[in-house]
Design a protein around this motif. Structure first.
Motif, PDB file in Angstrom:
ATOM      1  N   PHE A 214       0.842  -1.198   0.000  1.00 62.08           N
ATOM      2  CA  PHE A 214       0.000   0.000   0.000  1.00 62.08           C
ATOM      3  C   PHE A 214       0.875   1.245   0.000  1.00 62.08           C
ATOM      4  CE2 PHE A 214      -2.026   3.452   2.426  1.00 62.08           C
ATOM      5  CZ  PHE A 214      -3.033   3.735   1.513  1.00 62.08           C
ATOM      6  N   LEU A 215       0.449   2.224  -0.801  1.00 66.47           N
ATOM      7  CA  LEU A 215       1.181   3.486  -0.873  1.00 66.47           C
ATOM      8  C   LEU A 215       0.160   4.610  -0.737  1.00 66.47           C
ATOM      9  CD1 LEU A 215       3.879   4.882  -1.608  1.00 66.47           C
ATOM     10  CD2 LEU A 215       3.226   4.624  -4.009  1.00 66.47           C
ATOM     11  N   ARG A 216       0.293   5.406   0.331  1.00 68.56           N
ATOM     12  CA  ARG A 216      -0.658   6.511   0.460  1.00 68.56           C
ATOM     13  C   ARG A 216      -0.204   7.667  -0.421  1.00 68.56           C
ATOM     14  NH1 ARG A 216      -3.616   9.084   5.790  1.00 68.56           N
ATOM     15  NH2 ARG A 216      -5.316   9.981   4.553  1.00 68.56           N
ATOM     16  N   GLY A 217      -1.084   8.150  -1.273  1.00 74.87           N
ATOM     17  CA  GLY A 217      -0.699   9.243  -2.161  1.00 74.87           C
ATOM     18  C   GLY A 217      -1.909   9.806  -2.870  1.00 74.87           C
ATOM     19  N   ASP A 218      -1.708  11.014  -3.416  1.00 72.35           N
ATOM     20  CA  ASP A 218      -2.795  11.781  -4.023  1.00 72.35           C
ATOM     21  C   ASP A 218      -2.520  11.921  -5.521  1.00 72.35           C
ATOM     22  OD1 ASP A 218      -4.608  13.729  -4.809  1.00 72.35           O
ATOM     23  OD2 ASP A 218      -4.333  14.944  -2.998  1.00 72.35           O
TER      24      ASP A 218
ATOM     25  N   LEU B 161       3.711  11.718  -8.410  1.00 76.39           N
ATOM     26  CA  LEU B 161       3.422  10.658  -9.398  1.00 76.39           C
ATOM     27  C   LEU B 161       4.590  10.483 -10.366  1.00 76.39           C
ATOM     28  CD1 LEU B 161      -0.304  11.368 -10.428  1.00 76.39           C
ATOM     29  CD2 LEU B 161       0.532   9.591  -8.885  1.00 76.39           C
ATOM     30  N   ARG B 162       5.159  11.618 -10.798  1.00 85.02           N
ATOM     31  CA  ARG B 162       6.267  11.540 -11.760  1.00 85.02           C
ATOM     32  C   ARG B 162       7.442  10.763 -11.151  1.00 85.02           C
ATOM     33  NH1 ARG B 162       6.396  16.608 -13.259  1.00 85.02           N
ATOM     34  NH2 ARG B 162       5.226  16.228 -15.170  1.00 85.02           N
ATOM     35  N   ASP B 163       7.800  11.110  -9.901  1.00 85.17           N
ATOM     36  CA  ASP B 163       8.892  10.397  -9.214  1.00 85.17           C
ATOM     37  C   ASP B 163       8.590   8.906  -9.124  1.00 85.17           C
ATOM     38  OD1 ASP B 163      10.135  12.750  -8.874  1.00 85.17           O
ATOM     39  OD2 ASP B 163       9.705  12.959  -6.724  1.00 85.17           O
TER      40      ASP B 163
ATOM     41  N   VAL C 135       2.236  11.185 -16.607  1.00 83.02           N
ATOM     42  CA  VAL C 135       3.440  10.539 -16.066  1.00 83.02           C
ATOM     43  C   VAL C 135       3.630   9.160 -16.685  1.00 83.02           C
ATOM     44  CG1 VAL C 135       3.401  11.881 -13.927  1.00 83.02           C
ATOM     45  CG2 VAL C 135       2.306   9.631 -13.964  1.00 83.02           C
ATOM     46  N   ALA C 136       2.519   8.483 -17.021  1.00 88.28           N
ATOM     47  CA  ALA C 136       2.643   7.176 -17.686  1.00 88.28           C
ATOM     48  C   ALA C 136       3.245   7.374 -19.075  1.00 88.28           C
ATOM     49  CB  ALA C 136       1.277   6.499 -17.780  1.00 88.28           C
ATOM     50  N   LYS C 137       2.784   8.378 -19.780  1.00 85.74           N
ATOM     51  CA  LYS C 137       3.316   8.638 -21.140  1.00 85.74           C
ATOM     52  C   LYS C 137       4.823   8.932 -21.070  1.00 85.74           C
ATOM     53  CE  LYS C 137       3.096  12.364 -24.541  1.00 85.74           C
ATOM     54  NZ  LYS C 137       4.057  13.332 -24.033  1.00 85.74           N
ATOM     55  N   GLU C 138       5.199   9.774 -20.110  1.00 86.74           N
ATOM     56  CA  GLU C 138       6.627  10.127 -19.962  1.00 86.74           C
ATOM     57  C   GLU C 138       7.469   8.897 -19.639  1.00 86.74           C
ATOM     58  OE1 GLU C 138       6.124  14.555 -17.995  1.00 86.74           O
ATOM     59  OE2 GLU C 138       7.114  13.006 -16.825  1.00 86.74           O
ATOM     60  N   ALA C 139       6.980   8.104 -18.677  1.00 84.79           N
ATOM     61  CA  ALA C 139       7.800   6.985 -18.191  1.00 84.79           C
ATOM     62  C   ALA C 139       7.822   5.830 -19.182  1.00 84.79           C
ATOM     63  CB  ALA C 139       7.260   6.503 -16.839  1.00 84.79           C
ATOM     64  N   TRP C 140       6.739   5.635 -19.913  1.00 84.72           N
ATOM     65  CA  TRP C 140       6.630   4.435 -20.749  1.00 84.72           C
ATOM     66  C   TRP C 140       7.227   4.631 -22.146  1.00 84.72           C
ATOM     67  CZ3 TRP C 140       0.903   2.793 -19.308  1.00 84.72           C
ATOM     68  CH2 TRP C 140       0.898   2.347 -17.979  1.00 84.72           C
TER      69      TRP C 140
END
Ligand code: NAD
Ligand code: DAU
Length: 349
Positions: free
Chosen positions: A56-60, A67-69, A112-117
């Motif tokens: 589990f990761l708490r995040g917004d 998200l980017r990190d 962020v998905a587009k950047e990372a993928w």
């Protein structure tokens, strides 16, 4: 497929999706990213929280740098995006919050998905949407994947907006996206602001059962585990760029459904017949209340081989039993931060 990010996994549907993936795919790593708003509750996942393939990761999802990190650090193979503000009545009170979480939050994840993928077409960005984007039906007909979008509430407008962005990222940037649009879910862990768990909760407390208008609006109900099974199938077999409708072929007028629930509750609580029904109170209608939703899910059934497995009488019995065995869960979610809203919305009627 190895590493999956599920957003909104502590909510109602998300918790069933996480449980299914964690138990069916021990070789996968499932990360549940959730802000834990009033609707997110880690008690929903207590039975699987110690599994080695779950974290589990708490995040917004509104925090784009976070998200980017995360996406730069972790090489996710797929995102299943369920995090959202999900309740129509709340969207009438605070439309901006819905635009932010549902539209901007989704856009952040897409970015962020587009950047990372970097154009990798083996990845999957799977967006969980709703039949409400299609608007409202009259007495006849069904929503198909090609029905025009015609959202009527701030909630459905925000979901339609997010669907458009997902589609835009597929067409403009080749992001391998999937979208599914499901009808009304019911089952364990459903927050008691929604019709079925609210009625169960209020019967237990001897409170009025607020039925909007004349109770003639129609919804198509699907047991939540059948939705989770459909998501599993679409994730693994769905074609990028496509939309899949998911539905129960199980239409009920609200008033008939509430009366059926009253009968089940009377029987389970050992009360005389009619005791719960006497609590039914017709209240002012929901503004812009969509008359009828009905989903044509034949494409999903034909192309990917999914079909619902839980019939409505069985699903409702299971649901009522779960709430009767989990009164502590009900007490927890109806206290604290939610209390003020709950009292304001329902006690005065
Ligand atoms: P829910 O309200 O029970 O859960 C939403 C979850 O999202 C919660 O755990 C909450 O903490 C989390 N969340 C909210 N804002 C967040 C943020 N900014 N960052 C991270 N997490 C956040 O919702 P649900 O009923 O389980 O619905 C899940 C998804 O399925 C939604 O996208 C909804 O539109 C869609 N859907 C719901 C139904 C239904 O009948 N409930 C039907 C079709 C589609
Ligand atoms: O169709 C899918 C959608 O189903 C999801 O996208 C939404 O996230 C989910 O909340 C649900 O939306 P609805 O508005 O259909 O669900 P809700 O449980 O709020 O209401 C179901 C019906 O019952 C609707 O016609 C309004 C009515 N109702 C609801 C409440 C809370 C009442 O009559 N009284 C009530 O107190």
């Amino acid at each position: 497929m190895k590493k999956l990010l599920v957003t909104g996994g502590a909510g109602f549907i998300g918790s069933h999706v996480v449980r299914r993936l964690v138990t069916r795919y021990p070789e996968y790593s499932i990360v549940n990213l959730d802000k834990l708003t009033y609707a997110g509750n880690l008690e929903n996942l207590r039975d699987i929280e110690n599994r080695p393939n779950y974290s589990f990761l708490r995040g917004d999802i509104l925090e784009v740098n976070f998200l980017r990190d995360l996406f730069q650090r972790e090489d996710y193979d797929a995102v299943i995006h369920l995090a959202a503000e999900s309740h129509v009545d709340r969207s009438l009170e605070n439309p901006s919050e819905f635009a932010l979480t549902n539209v901007v939050g989704t856009l952040n994840l897409l970015h962020v998905a587009k950047e990372a993928w970097k154009g990798n077409t083996d990845k999957r960005f799977y967006h969980i949407s709703t039949d409400e984007v299609y608007g409202s039906l009259g007495a006849e007909g069904y929503f198909s994947e090609s029905s025009p979008m015609d959202p009527r509430s701030p909630y459905s407008a925000s979901k339609a907006g997010s669907d458009h962005f997902v589609s835009a990222f597929y067409h403009s940037f080749g992001l391998p996206t999937l979208i599914s649009r499901c009808s009304n879910n019911y089952g364990p862990n459903h927050f008691p602001e929604k019709l079925i768990p609210l009625m169960i909760h209020n019967i237990l407390k001897g409170r009025p059962l607020p039925v909007y208008g004349k109770g003639e609006n129609v919804r198509d109900w699907l047991y939540v585990e059948d939705h989770a099974a459909a998501i599993d199938v679409i994730l693994h077999k769905g074609k990028p760029g496509e939309v899949y409708n998911i539905g129960g072929n199980n239409e009920w007028k609200n008033i008939d459904l509430v009366k059926l629930l009253c009968q089940i509750m009377d029987r389970k609580l050992g009360q005389p017949g009619g005791a719960s029904e006497r609590l039914i109170t017709f209240v002012k209608d929901r503004p812009g209340h969509d008359l009828r939703y009905a989903i044509d899910s034949s494409r999903l059934q034909r192309e990917l081989g999914w079909s619902p497995t839980v019939d409505f009488p069985t699903g409702l019995e299971k649901t009522v039993d779960w709430y009767l065995q989990n009164k502590e869960w009900l007490d927890h979610v109806t206290s604290g931060a939610y209390r003020d809203y709950y009292d304001r919305m329902y006690s005065h009627r």
